[in-house]
Design a protein around this motif. Structure first.
Motif, mmCIF file in Angstrom:
data_model
loop_
_atom_site.group_PDB
_atom_site.id
_atom_site.type_symbol
_atom_site.label_atom_id
_atom_site.label_comp_id
_atom_site.label_asym_id
_atom_site.label_seq_id
_atom_site.Cartn_x
_atom_site.Cartn_y
_atom_site.Cartn_z
ATOM 1 N N ALA A 118 2.229 4.068 -2.196
ATOM 2 C CA ALA A 118 3.017 2.841 -2.127
ATOM 3 C C ALA A 118 2.387 1.790 -1.222
ATOM 4 C CB ALA A 118 4.427 3.154 -1.639
ATOM 5 N N ASP A 119 1.589 2.219 -0.234
ATOM 6 C CA ASP A 119 0.971 1.298 0.733
ATOM 7 C C ASP A 119 -0.241 0.632 0.091
ATOM 8 O OD1 ASP A 119 0.378 -0.052 3.045
ATOM 9 O OD2 ASP A 119 -0.485 1.683 4.064
ATOM 10 N N ALA A 120 -0.008 -0.378 -0.735
ATOM 11 C CA ALA A 120 -1.062 -1.010 -1.530
ATOM 12 C C ALA A 120 -2.103 -1.714 -0.665
ATOM 13 C CB ALA A 120 -0.452 -2.000 -2.519
ATOM 14 N N ASP A 121 -1.699 -2.334 0.437
ATOM 15 C CA ASP A 121 -2.656 -3.062 1.274
ATOM 16 C C ASP A 121 -3.275 -2.188 2.361
ATOM 17 O OD1 ASP A 121 -0.475 -2.785 2.914
ATOM 18 O OD2 ASP A 121 -0.211 -4.926 3.312
ATOM 19 N N ARG A 122 -2.953 -0.905 2.379
ATOM 20 C CA ARG A 122 -3.488 0.074 3.317
ATOM 21 C C ARG A 122 -3.310 -0.355 4.772
ATOM 22 N NH1 ARG A 122 -2.886 2.911 -0.536
ATOM 23 N NH2 ARG A 122 -4.505 3.376 -2.007
ATOM 24 N N GLY A 124 -0.782 0.772 6.681
ATOM 25 C CA GLY A 124 -0.114 1.825 7.423
ATOM 26 C C GLY A 124 1.377 1.595 7.556
ATOM 27 N N ALA A 125 1.875 0.536 6.949
ATOM 28 C CA ALA A 125 3.309 0.222 6.962
ATOM 29 C C ALA A 125 3.682 -0.325 5.589
ATOM 30 C CB ALA A 125 3.627 -0.809 8.041
ATOM 31 N N LEU A 126 4.928 -0.084 5.181
ATOM 32 C CA LEU A 126 5.392 -0.549 3.873
ATOM 33 C C LEU A 126 6.159 -1.848 4.023
ATOM 34 C CD1 LEU A 126 6.715 2.756 2.270
ATOM 35 C CD2 LEU A 126 4.473 1.710 2.033
ATOM 36 N N ARG A 128 8.615 -4.810 2.154
ATOM 37 C CA ARG A 128 9.767 -4.648 1.264
ATOM 38 C C ARG A 128 9.313 -4.402 -0.173
ATOM 39 N NH1 ARG A 128 14.786 -5.683 3.073
ATOM 40 N NH2 ARG A 128 14.977 -6.695 5.073
ATOM 41 N N THR A 129 8.307 -5.137 -0.616
ATOM 42 C CA THR A 129 7.811 -4.992 -1.983
ATOM 43 C C THR A 129 7.208 -3.607 -2.191
ATOM 44 O OG1 THR A 129 7.313 -7.341 -1.967
ATOM 45 C CG2 THR A 129 6.337 -6.037 -3.723
ATOM 46 N N GLU A 130 6.411 -3.149 -1.229
ATOM 47 C CA GLU A 130 5.807 -1.828 -1.350
ATOM 48 C C GLU A 130 6.869 -0.732 -1.300
ATOM 49 O OE1 GLU A 130 1.468 -2.694 0.728
ATOM 50 O OE2 GLU A 130 3.189 -2.158 1.988
ATOM 51 N N PHE A 131 7.850 -0.892 -0.430
ATOM 52 C CA PHE A 131 8.916 0.117 -0.330
ATOM 53 C C PHE A 131 9.692 0.222 -1.634
ATOM 54 C CE2 PHE A 131 13.263 1.422 0.761
ATOM 55 C CZ PHE A 131 12.987 2.654 1.315
ATOM 56 N N ALA A 132 9.861 -0.907 -2.328
ATOM 57 C CA ALA A 132 10.604 -0.885 -3.598
ATOM 58 C C ALA A 132 9.912 -0.011 -4.631
ATOM 59 C CB ALA A 132 10.769 -2.308 -4.123
#
Length: 156
Positions: A118-122, A124-126, A128-132
């Protein structure tokens, strides 16, 4: 002291402008501003007649639908096997080595892989868009009963 007077005058001007815009958008349109109605001369075919009774929705409750999902053999009772079927399937997906025991490492690997995916930009944190993207994807449900509307050419 003059700053207070300038601030008060600015606030009054803003309030007056807001009132002006509010009243300007709330006025109804006049008949002269509306376009003329379209002529209804193009109706060549008459629409099919409406059915005498509207189709009714299924009256089953949410719990009745849930019961039907678990009752696989449709005998109006849920056995222990039917009840635990979904849980066993989810457990088997997590039990990567197939030994019938779910270790913390097996669970941690699965959740870490989900986080990394889910962590597309790498970062280390999600965000809102990545968490979805971590939400459970559910298949769209098919209609339980097809529409039983009469065909347009049938008369009741």
């Amino acid at each position: 002291m003059w700053r207070y007077f300038v601030g008060a005058a600015g606030a009054l001007l803003l309030a007056a402008a807001g009132l002006f815009f509010f009243r300007g958008s709330a006025e109804p349109e006049t008949a002269a501003a509306l376009p003329p109605p379209m002529p209804v001369e193009t109706a060549e075919a008459e629409p099919p007649p409406l059915p005498k009774a509207a189709p009714r929705a299924d009256d089953r409750t949410r719990e009745q639908k849930r019961f039907d999902r678990y009752d696989r053999d449709r005998d109006e009772s849920i056995t222990r096997e039917e009840y635990l079927r979904n849980r066993r399937r989810a457990y088997a997906r997590l039990d990567s080595n197939g030994d019938g025991r779910l270790s913390f490492d097996e669970w941690a690997v699965r959740t870490t892989n989900k986080f990394v995916g889910a962590d597309a930009d790498r970062s280390g944190a999600l965000s809102r868009t990545e968490f979805a993207t971590t939400r459970v994807v559910r298949r769209p449900r098919a209609s339980p009963t097809p529409c039983r509307c009469p065909a347009p050419d049938e008369e009741e």
